[in-house]
Write a protein that holds these residues in place. Structure first.
Motif, mmCIF file in Angstrom:
data_model
loop_
_atom_site.group_PDB
_atom_site.id
_atom_site.type_symbol
_atom_site.label_atom_id
_atom_site.label_comp_id
_atom_site.label_asym_id
_atom_site.label_seq_id
_atom_site.Cartn_x
_atom_site.Cartn_y
_atom_site.Cartn_z
ATOM 1 N N TYR A 1 5.992 1.756 7.112
ATOM 2 C CA TYR A 1 5.147 1.489 7.154
ATOM 3 C C TYR A 1 4.295 0.812 8.684
ATOM 4 O O TYR A 1 4.288 1.008 10.058
ATOM 5 C CB TYR A 1 5.075 0.049 6.786
ATOM 6 N N ASP A 2 2.923 1.825 8.423
ATOM 7 C CA ASP A 2 1.787 1.621 9.454
ATOM 8 C C ASP A 2 1.069 0.301 9.454
ATOM 9 O O ASP A 2 0.430 0.273 8.572
ATOM 10 C CB ASP A 2 0.808 2.880 9.700
ATOM 11 N N ARG B 1 1.621 -1.316 0.209
ATOM 12 C CA ARG B 1 0.185 0.035 0.015
ATOM 13 C C ARG B 1 0.437 1.263 0.233
ATOM 14 O O ARG B 1 0.748 1.858 -0.593
ATOM 15 C CB ARG B 1 -0.934 -0.124 0.677
ATOM 16 N N ARG B 2 2.114 1.175 0.546
ATOM 17 C CA ARG B 2 2.763 2.291 0.775
ATOM 18 C C ARG B 2 3.893 2.754 -0.444
ATOM 19 O O ARG B 2 3.650 3.737 -0.879
ATOM 20 C CB ARG B 2 3.150 2.390 1.985
ATOM 21 N N LYS B 3 4.199 2.108 -0.608
ATOM 22 C CA LYS B 3 4.741 1.602 -2.619
ATOM 23 C C LYS B 3 4.309 2.274 -3.167
ATOM 24 O O LYS B 3 4.484 2.462 -4.527
ATOM 25 C CB LYS B 3 5.505 0.587 -2.452
ATOM 26 N N ALA C 1 1.244 3.945 -3.257
ATOM 27 C CA ALA C 1 1.196 5.314 -2.926
ATOM 28 C C ALA C 1 1.926 6.031 -3.649
ATOM 29 O O ALA C 1 1.879 7.590 -3.946
ATOM 30 C CB ALA C 1 1.160 5.993 -1.337
ATOM 31 N N GLU C 2 2.481 5.450 -4.140
ATOM 32 C CA GLU C 2 4.391 6.739 -4.795
ATOM 33 C C GLU C 2 3.822 7.042 -6.010
ATOM 34 O O GLU C 2 4.298 7.018 -7.485
ATOM 35 C CB GLU C 2 5.088 6.073 -4.928
ATOM 36 N N GLN D 1 -3.074 3.306 -8.453
ATOM 37 C CA GLN D 1 -3.427 2.905 -6.905
ATOM 38 C C GLN D 1 -4.647 3.251 -6.481
ATOM 39 O O GLN D 1 -5.225 2.419 -6.194
ATOM 40 C CB GLN D 1 -2.362 4.017 -5.600
#
Length: 161
Positions: A67-68, A25-27, A29-30, A35
């Motif tokens: 990372y959350d 998910r975080r990657k 977002a880039e 996304q």
């Protein structure tokens, strides 16, 4: 272009697959365009921890890298997942075998190992649950980061062709 959905799967959905979900998910977002086209989730083939947060060690190690995972909750793989997800990615061969056993014949998506997208065909993300300290969880993050990058490249090629 079309939308797609990705499901990461391990055994209990408290270590490897939520880590994969959080990292991916975080990657992702880039890559805002990609996304917007993807749904992402994680699940376990065993229902040991349904409703629980990820393992505290997974959460702590992931947080140190930015990372959350705190909002994620474990759930079991459901038959409907094969209709909902285009990519069902197992962390290891045992979970892949478990998924194949319940996969409907009409499933037209990709069912395989997550590390295949890191160029490590047949390789597994090892289960860190019974390891001492953080070393096993760090290794999981290293592998998941590499596979996430590879999966993003694959999805860009597939969805933007």
């Amino acid at each position: 272009m079309r939308n797609a959905a990705v499901l990461f799967v391990c055994l209990g959905n408290i270590c490897r697959s939520p880590t994969a979900e959080g990292v991916f998910r975080r990657k992702l977002a880039e890559h805002p365009r990609l996304q917007a086209m993807l749904e992402v989730d994680s699940a376990g083939t065993a229902a040991y921890h349904v409703g629980e947060a990820p393992d505290r060690r997974s959460t702590a190690v992931a947080a140190r890298r930015g990372y959350d995972l705190t909002l994620l909750r474990a759930r079991a793989v459901e038959p409907e997942d094969f209709a909902r997800y285009d990519y069902v990615l197992a962390m290891d061969s045992q979970n892949l075998s478990n998924l194949r056993a319940v996969c409907p014949a009409e499933f037209e998506g990709h069912l395989g190992l997550f590390l295949d997208f890191a160029g490590q065909s047949g390789a597994e993300v090892p289960d860190p649950y019974y390891t001492d300290g953080d070393r096993g969880f760090e290794e999981v993050l290293d592998l998941v980061e590499a596979a996430s990058e590879g999966l993003i490249k694959h999805l860009q090629a597939e969805l933007f062709r």
